[in-house]
Design an enzyme around this catalytic site. Structure first.
Site: not given
Ligand code: NAD
Length: 266
Positions: A160-162, A95, A147, A69, A164
């Site tokens: 990251y905070a910025a 996502n 987030s 992405v 989001k």
């Molecule tokens: P995760 O690490 O389990 O999964 C992330 C997925 O994104 C993986 O499959 C990875 O291969 C893919 N990915 C990473 N970089 C990529 C790129 N450049 N292009 C395409 N795909 C890519 O993480 P998650 O917790 O499932 O995170 C998903 C979303 O949820 C993110 O946007 C994250 O910021 C958000 N989020 C997560 C949390 C948490 O506590 N886990 C909290 C708030 C927000």
């Protein structure tokens, strides 16, 4: 996950970035079980193929492609691939996301750019491409994974905070512009979710610095900071994304739904 099988999203085409694991994969299962066909883009080729196999085994129509992405020149290719495969695009879920732990003084320009390209710039241009299809269809739903970091003052990764916070802002901007085309745009802002997202921080701080066991850092954080006293499971996030994708949320746009177990600040 409880055994959900209904037809709320029957016939819908849902594209998810970063859908190979974590929140994205749980969402793929959830919307698939509600009748949608799923198209996943993920940077992890092996993870993507495993995820697609699992989805197909569950009886879910799923396809996908490698996607970084951060590389915005491939955004239009990705959205075209969805339309080529399924003929339309009803729901786009921004996502994919990640962060590299760093304190305020440690942030480098390289880390800043990496974080912004992945979490903000890539998400914007993918949303722009998805919107072109939805404008022509005069319908659609876009959901951005924000987030609690967007509002809570996360100190473990300032960029990251910025990013989001930016994602929340352009959710509102896009919702305002796209509403006249019948397109809703919302964000889901999770707190601490039990996914591999925390692996780097867990290793660097939890295991190496504090001598904790694998996974304990975020479990302890959840016990201390989350009123519901636990981390979210990815399914807790997926159910809210599926709701926003569906016509049950037909009158909801420009909103940010916090999925934090009651946590208000990071
Ligand atoms: P995760 O690490 O389990 O999964 C992330 C997925 O994104 C993986 O499959 C990875 O291969 C893919 N990915 C990473 N970089 C990529 C790129 N450049 N292009 C395409 N795909 C890519 O993480 P998650 O917790 O499932 O995170 C998903 C979303 O949820 C993110 O946007 C994250 O910021 C958000 N989020 C997560 C949390 C948490 O506590 N886990 C909290 C708030 C927000």
């Amino acid at each position: 996950m409880e055994n959900i099988m209904n037809e709320r999203l029957k016939g819908k085409i849902v594209a998810i970035t970063g859908g190979a694991k974590g929140n994205g994969f749980a969402t793929a299962i959830r919307v698939g079980k509600e009748g949608a066909s799923v198209f996943i883009g993920d940077i992890d080729e092996n993870g993507l193929s495993k995820a697609l196999n699992k989805l197909n085994k569950l009886g879910i129509t799923a396809s996908g492609t490698i996607l970084d992405v951060s590389n915005i020149s491939t955004a239009s290719e990705f959205i075209s691939a969805v339309v080529k495969k399924f003929g339309r695009l009803d729901v786009f879920i921004n996502n994919a996301g990640a962060s590299k732990p760093s304190t305020f003084p440690e942030v480098t320009e390289e880390m800043w750019d990496w974080t912004m390209d992945l979490n903000l710039k890539g998400a914007f241009f993918l949303m722009q491409e998805a919107a072109k299809i939805m404008i022509a269809q005069k319908s659609g739903s876009i959901i951005n994974l924000a987030s609690i970091a967007a509002v809570g003052g996360l100190t473990s990764s300032p960029p990251y905070a910025a990013a989001k916070a930016g994602l929340v802002n352009f959710t509102v901007v896009a919702a305002a512009y796209l509403a006249k085309y019948g397109i809703r745009v919302n964000a889901v802002a999770p707190g601490i979710v039990n996914t591999d997202f925390h692996d780097v921080l867990d290793k660097a701080v939890g295991q190496d610095k504090l001598g904790l066991k694998k996974g304990e850092l975020m479990q302890n954080a959840a016990k201390a900071k989350v009123p519901l006293q636990r981390m979210a499971e990815p399914e807790d996030v997926a159910s809210i994304v599926a709701f926003l994708a569906s016509s049950d949320a037909a009158y909801i746009t420009s909103e940010v739904i916090m999925v934090t177990g009651g946590q208000k600040t990071v």
